[in-house]
Write a protein that holds these residues in place. Structure first.
Motif, mmCIF file in Angstrom:
data_model
loop_
_atom_site.group_PDB
_atom_site.id
_atom_site.type_symbol
_atom_site.label_atom_id
_atom_site.label_comp_id
_atom_site.label_asym_id
_atom_site.label_seq_id
_atom_site.Cartn_x
_atom_site.Cartn_y
_atom_site.Cartn_z
ATOM 1 N N MET A 1 -31.051 -57.076 -14.601
ATOM 2 C CA MET A 1 -31.086 -56.470 -13.266
ATOM 3 C C MET A 1 -32.473 -56.561 -12.643
ATOM 4 O O MET A 1 -32.611 -56.741 -11.429
ATOM 5 C CB MET A 1 -30.613 -55.016 -13.342
ATOM 6 C CG MET A 1 -29.127 -54.883 -13.634
ATOM 7 S SD MET A 1 -28.433 -53.301 -13.104
ATOM 8 C CE MET A 1 -29.299 -52.181 -14.201
ATOM 9 N N LYS A 2 -33.505 -56.454 -13.467
ATOM 10 C CA LYS A 2 -34.880 -56.525 -12.969
ATOM 11 C C LYS A 2 -35.131 -57.828 -12.215
ATOM 12 O O LYS A 2 -35.846 -57.845 -11.197
ATOM 13 C CB LYS A 2 -35.856 -56.404 -14.145
ATOM 14 C CG LYS A 2 -37.337 -56.515 -13.767
ATOM 15 C CD LYS A 2 -38.210 -56.314 -14.993
ATOM 16 C CE LYS A 2 -39.686 -56.532 -14.666
ATOM 17 N NZ LYS A 2 -40.183 -55.534 -13.691
ATOM 18 N N TYR A 3 -34.533 -58.916 -12.696
ATOM 19 C CA TYR A 3 -34.756 -60.217 -12.058
ATOM 20 C C TYR A 3 -33.620 -60.642 -11.134
ATOM 21 O O TYR A 3 -33.832 -61.471 -10.234
ATOM 22 C CB TYR A 3 -35.017 -61.279 -13.138
ATOM 23 C CG TYR A 3 -36.326 -61.034 -13.851
ATOM 24 C CD1 TYR A 3 -37.543 -61.254 -13.215
ATOM 25 C CD2 TYR A 3 -36.348 -60.523 -15.150
ATOM 26 C CE1 TYR A 3 -38.749 -60.990 -13.845
ATOM 27 C CE2 TYR A 3 -37.546 -60.260 -15.799
ATOM 28 C CZ TYR A 3 -38.752 -60.496 -15.143
ATOM 29 O OH TYR A 3 -39.951 -60.221 -15.774
ATOM 30 N N GLU A 4 -32.432 -60.080 -11.311
ATOM 31 C CA GLU A 4 -31.318 -60.391 -10.403
ATOM 32 C C GLU A 4 -31.480 -59.698 -9.058
ATOM 33 O O GLU A 4 -31.217 -60.297 -7.998
ATOM 34 C CB GLU A 4 -29.990 -59.944 -11.032
ATOM 35 C CG GLU A 4 -29.573 -60.727 -12.247
ATOM 36 C CD GLU A 4 -28.567 -60.010 -13.121
ATOM 37 O OE1 GLU A 4 -28.104 -60.618 -14.106
ATOM 38 O OE2 GLU A 4 -28.234 -58.840 -12.839
ATOM 39 N N ILE A 5 -31.871 -58.434 -9.098
ATOM 40 C CA ILE A 5 -31.910 -57.623 -7.877
ATOM 41 C C ILE A 5 -32.851 -58.192 -6.814
ATOM 42 O O ILE A 5 -32.466 -58.267 -5.638
ATOM 43 C CB ILE A 5 -32.227 -56.154 -8.213
ATOM 44 C CG1 ILE A 5 -31.005 -55.519 -8.903
ATOM 45 C CG2 ILE A 5 -32.599 -55.355 -6.973
ATOM 46 C CD1 ILE A 5 -31.263 -54.153 -9.508
ATOM 47 N N PRO A 6 -34.081 -58.621 -7.148
ATOM 48 C CA PRO A 6 -34.933 -59.187 -6.101
ATOM 49 C C PRO A 6 -34.307 -60.386 -5.396
ATOM 50 O O PRO A 6 -34.491 -60.560 -4.179
ATOM 51 C CB PRO A 6 -36.193 -59.594 -6.869
ATOM 52 C CG PRO A 6 -36.244 -58.643 -8.019
ATOM 53 C CD PRO A 6 -34.813 -58.478 -8.426
ATOM 54 N N LEU A 7 -33.562 -61.205 -6.117
ATOM 55 C CA LEU A 7 -32.901 -62.353 -5.491
ATOM 56 C C LEU A 7 -31.783 -61.874 -4.568
ATOM 57 O O LEU A 7 -31.602 -62.407 -3.464
ATOM 58 C CB LEU A 7 -32.350 -63.285 -6.574
ATOM 59 C CG LEU A 7 -31.732 -64.612 -6.114
ATOM 60 C CD1 LEU A 7 -32.669 -65.379 -5.193
ATOM 61 C CD2 LEU A 7 -31.366 -65.463 -7.331
ATOM 62 N N ARG B 1 -29.355 -68.793 -4.240
ATOM 63 C CA ARG B 1 -28.809 -67.458 -4.056
ATOM 64 C C ARG B 1 -28.110 -66.987 -5.338
ATOM 65 O O ARG B 1 -27.825 -67.794 -6.234
ATOM 66 C CB ARG B 1 -27.802 -67.438 -2.911
ATOM 67 C CG ARG B 1 -26.584 -68.324 -3.133
ATOM 68 C CD ARG B 1 -25.664 -68.386 -1.911
ATOM 69 N NE ARG B 1 -25.062 -67.097 -1.588
ATOM 70 C CZ ARG B 1 -25.358 -66.386 -0.492
ATOM 71 N NH1 ARG B 1 -26.245 -66.864 0.369
ATOM 72 N NH2 ARG B 1 -24.777 -65.222 -0.277
ATOM 73 N N LEU B 2 -27.837 -65.694 -5.393
ATOM 74 C CA LEU B 2 -27.034 -65.113 -6.477
ATOM 75 C C LEU B 2 -26.204 -64.000 -5.861
ATOM 76 O O LEU B 2 -26.741 -63.000 -5.395
ATOM 77 C CB LEU B 2 -27.925 -64.558 -7.593
ATOM 78 C CG LEU B 2 -27.186 -63.862 -8.747
ATOM 79 C CD1 LEU B 2 -26.274 -64.843 -9.482
ATOM 80 C CD2 LEU B 2 -28.179 -63.225 -9.726
#
Length: 253
Positions: A124-130, A84-85
């Motif tokens: 943000m492109k890779y954080e948001i999906p998580l 998770r993040l």
């Protein structure tokens, strides 16, 4: 604010020094597991050591926010390790070379915009999906008072930080209904390695920077860190799309 982030997983980019390090330590103090990333191994590992020395937990993952493959790998390691993040502080940035607009080189322009603006977008492109998987998250991006008012001789830096503010507002609107808050901090003149490079050991230059601040002094990285902790925490649950000046009154003049 003791324990406000207990059990949370937080990513801090540019965590090897300055505002990034101070924020990583403050977030760990509040109970978060902190993933520190930086392009400099020595600084990142030292931040992790300080976190652990203070009784906190985390890990260091080397990476360059300007490289999509690196950012994807960093987020992949966060997911593999924690699953998770909860929060991300997208802080990594550079000042670039000083020169008037007409003398700013294309190389300098491209490098500053790539690290400071594209780097935040990639994160943000890779954080948001998580975060979407858990229907909740808080992202804080480092902008600057230079994104709110003009400063001569750093056109690329100004443009990059203004871009970060608009990118922050855009993402905040896009993901508000998904439980993801996106905000920016806008530091004023903060005594960091970046400001020390601008000063260059000149007492006159230092006095000029101090004179910019209505409070009569520079800020500290720790003062920015407290704003970051608040924005990451549920205490700021109704705050999104904001560009928060933490600047000793600089933009109020």
């Amino acid at each position: 604010m003791s324990g406000t982030l207990e059990g949370k997983v937080v990513l801090v980019t540019g965590g090897g020094s300055g505002i990034g390090r101070a924020s990583a330590l403050a977030l760990a103090r509040e109970g978060a597991d902190v993933v520190v990333t930086d392009v400099v191994d020595e600084g990142g590992n030292e931040t992790l050591r300080l976190i652990e020395e203070a009784g906190g937990k985390g890990l260091f993952v080397r990476g360059d926010v300007a490289a999509a493959a690196d950012v994807q790998r960093i987020i992949g390691e966060v997911e593999a390790h924690y699953g998770r993040l909860d929060c991300a502080f997208n802080n990594a940035g550079i000042e670039g070379a000083q020169a008037p607009t007409a003398e700013c080189t294309e190389e300098n322009w491209d490098r500053v915009l790539t690290v400071n603006l594209k780097g935040v977008w990639l994160c943000m492109k890779y954080e948001i999906p998580l975060m979407l998987k858990q229907h909740k998250g808080s992202i804080v991006n480092t902008a600057s008072v230079a994104g709110l008012v003009g400063f001569p001789n750093i056109p690329a830096y100004n443009a990059s930080k203004g871009g970060v503010i608009q990118l922050t507002k855009t993402a905040a609107l896009e993901y508000a209904e998904d439980g993801i808050r996106v905000n920016a901090v806008c530091p004023g003149v903060i005594r960091t390695p970046m400001i020390e490079r601008f000063i260059g050991g000149s007492a006159e230059a230092e006095a000029q920077f101090v004179a910019m601040e209505p409070v009569g002094r520079m800020g500290t990285p720790e003062e920015i860190a407290e704003a970051v902790v608040w924005l990451c925490s549920d205490a700021a649950s109704f705050v999104t799309g904001d560009a928060l000046p933490v600047d000793g009154g600089l933009v109020a003049q």
